[in-house]
Design a protein around this motif. Structure first.
Motif, PDB file in Angstrom:
ATOM      1  N   ALA A  57      -5.035 -22.417  14.698  1.00  0.00           N
ATOM      2  CA  ALA A  57      -3.620 -22.147  14.973  1.00  0.00           C
ATOM      3  C   ALA A  57      -3.353 -22.210  16.474  1.00  0.00           C
ATOM      4  O   ALA A  57      -4.150 -21.728  17.278  1.00  0.00           O
ATOM      5  CB  ALA A  57      -3.234 -20.781  14.430  1.00  0.00           C
ATOM      6  N   SER A  60      -3.462 -18.957  18.344  1.00  0.00           N
ATOM      7  CA  SER A  60      -4.729 -18.232  18.469  1.00  0.00           C
ATOM      8  C   SER A  60      -5.014 -17.876  19.922  1.00  0.00           C
ATOM      9  O   SER A  60      -4.770 -18.669  20.834  1.00  0.00           O
ATOM     10  CB  SER A  60      -5.874 -19.083  17.922  1.00  0.00           C
ATOM     11  OG  SER A  60      -7.135 -18.506  18.233  1.00  0.00           O
ATOM     12  N   ASP A 130       1.862 -26.571  13.507  1.00  0.00           N
ATOM     13  CA  ASP A 130       1.536 -25.349  14.238  1.00  0.00           C
ATOM     14  C   ASP A 130       0.031 -25.135  14.371  1.00  0.00           C
ATOM     15  O   ASP A 130      -0.420 -24.085  14.811  1.00  0.00           O
ATOM     16  CB  ASP A 130       2.192 -24.125  13.589  1.00  0.00           C
ATOM     17  CG  ASP A 130       1.833 -23.968  12.127  1.00  0.00           C
ATOM     18  OD1 ASP A 130       0.920 -24.670  11.639  1.00  0.00           O
ATOM     19  OD2 ASP A 130       2.467 -23.123  11.449  1.00  0.00           O
ATOM     20  N   HIS A 131      -0.763 -26.125  13.987  1.00  0.00           N
ATOM     21  CA  HIS A 131      -2.219 -26.093  14.122  1.00  0.00           C
ATOM     22  C   HIS A 131      -2.711 -27.341  14.847  1.00  0.00           C
ATOM     23  O   HIS A 131      -1.961 -28.300  15.032  1.00  0.00           O
ATOM     24  CB  HIS A 131      -2.901 -26.017  12.743  1.00  0.00           C
ATOM     25  CG  HIS A 131      -2.911 -24.654  12.138  1.00  0.00           C
ATOM     26  ND1 HIS A 131      -1.760 -23.970  11.838  1.00  0.00           N
ATOM     27  CD2 HIS A 131      -3.949 -23.845  11.765  1.00  0.00           C
ATOM     28  CE1 HIS A 131      -2.081 -22.790  11.295  1.00  0.00           C
ATOM     29  NE2 HIS A 131      -3.396 -22.694  11.254  1.00  0.00           N
TER      30      HIS A 131
END
Length: 311
Positions: A57, A60, A130-131
């Motif tokens: 992510a 993160s 979003d990753h």
């Protein structure tokens, strides 16, 4: 649900219907300090060349360091390592102090007692919403032969370990049952009086026995999950072991799937079965399940660790 009605939580829950393994991805920061995060978005990609991928992510705390690393490792957790998964899924400052680890051949953190590990060089980074998809080229690996830890729909599952433990712990005649779920609905047998599917134990692996019975009964693919209820029914003199299980898509050959609100209003074959279904209805509304130990009249419910693993 149409595209216009997508809700992030609902979509995440739907993705969670796919049973996966649990990994901890590790690397070193610029100062040589170990970093790591729990991930279930892992898969093999290619044998020639040897490639794998894992998703991270963008939110993160490890995003910048991990995507800037030249090497990383993937530790596939074994059945006994739920605590490791939880540790690396939470914002704990010194995560590595809680685990036994060593440096791999190329310096990446490798955990002890994992099902397998892979050390990789960073092959590619692919932007994905979003990753980011991290593609690694395997430079070293080891397969311990231990069973991997899995999870689905918010709970860890260790069917072989749980099955062996239960078989060793209880005596007398054992009856296996299942709260079999399909997209939130529960599978029940009968017309006016309903019951959960059940069978007798055959061999030393109750989870495998139950899965085979459920697949033959429904004609659907079935994944056995966590232990849901273990109780002695004094009325029939049997030990009952009930698992939570997940069914694949499709209509069953026999029986039917009922939505929780419909199941709650049904008439059941025994008070024990009614209690199991009513507990499932309540727990499914809050997304947090427990494990019952006792008899048909009373016992205790122990919480099951929620799925803390994150991609």
């Amino acid at each position: 649900m149409s595209v216009q009605e997508f809700e992030p939580r609902a979509l995440r829950d739907a993705f969670g219907a796919f049973a996966t393994g649990v990994t901890v991805v590790t690397a070193n920061d610029a100062a040589g300090r170990p970093i790591g995060f729990t991930a279930n978005s892992f898969t093999s990609v290619s044998l020639d060349p040897p490639l794998l991928l894992v998703c991270l992510a963008k939110t993160s705390r490890n995003y910048a360091t991990m995507t800037g690393a030249e090497r990383f490792a993937v530790n596939i957790l074994s059945e006994t390592q739920k605590d490791v998964s939880n540790t690396f899924a939470r914002p704990v400052e010194d995560r590595f102090a809680a685990v036994d680890w060593r440096k791999g051949p190329n310096g990446c953190p490798i955990f002890s007692q994992v099902a397998a590990w892979f050390e990789c060089s960073m092959q590619d980074l692919i932007d994905a919403g979003d990753h980011v998809v991290m593609i690694g080229r395997v430079t070293a690996f080891e397969n311990s032969g231990l069973n991997g830890l899995g999870y689905a729909r918010g709970g860890y599952f260790t069917p072989r370990l749980a099955g062996k433990a239960v078989s060793a712990a209880v005596g007398g005649e054992i009856r296996l049952g299942a709260v079999l779920e399909q997209q939130g609905s529960v599978y029940l047998l009968g017309d006016e009086t309903l019951s959960i599917p059940s069978c007798t134990v055959e061999g030393d692996d109750p989870a495998r026995t139950l899965a085979a019975h459920l697949e033959q009964l429904t004609g659907l693919t079935v994944t056995i999950g966590f232990l849901y209820s273990v109780y002695e029914d004094k009325s029939d003199g049997r030990q009952h072991i009930v698992y939570h299980a997940l069914a694949g898509d499709g209509a069953p050959r026999e029986g039917r799937f009922l939505r929780p609100e419909d199941a709650a209003a049904a008439k059941f074959s025994s008070t024990a079965i009614a209690d199991i279904i009513n507990r499932f209805v309540l727990e499914s509304t809050i997304g947090n399940f427990g494990m019952y130990f006792g008899d048909e009249t009373g016992g205790t419910v122990r919480p099951i660790a929620k799925k803390d693993a994150r991609s």
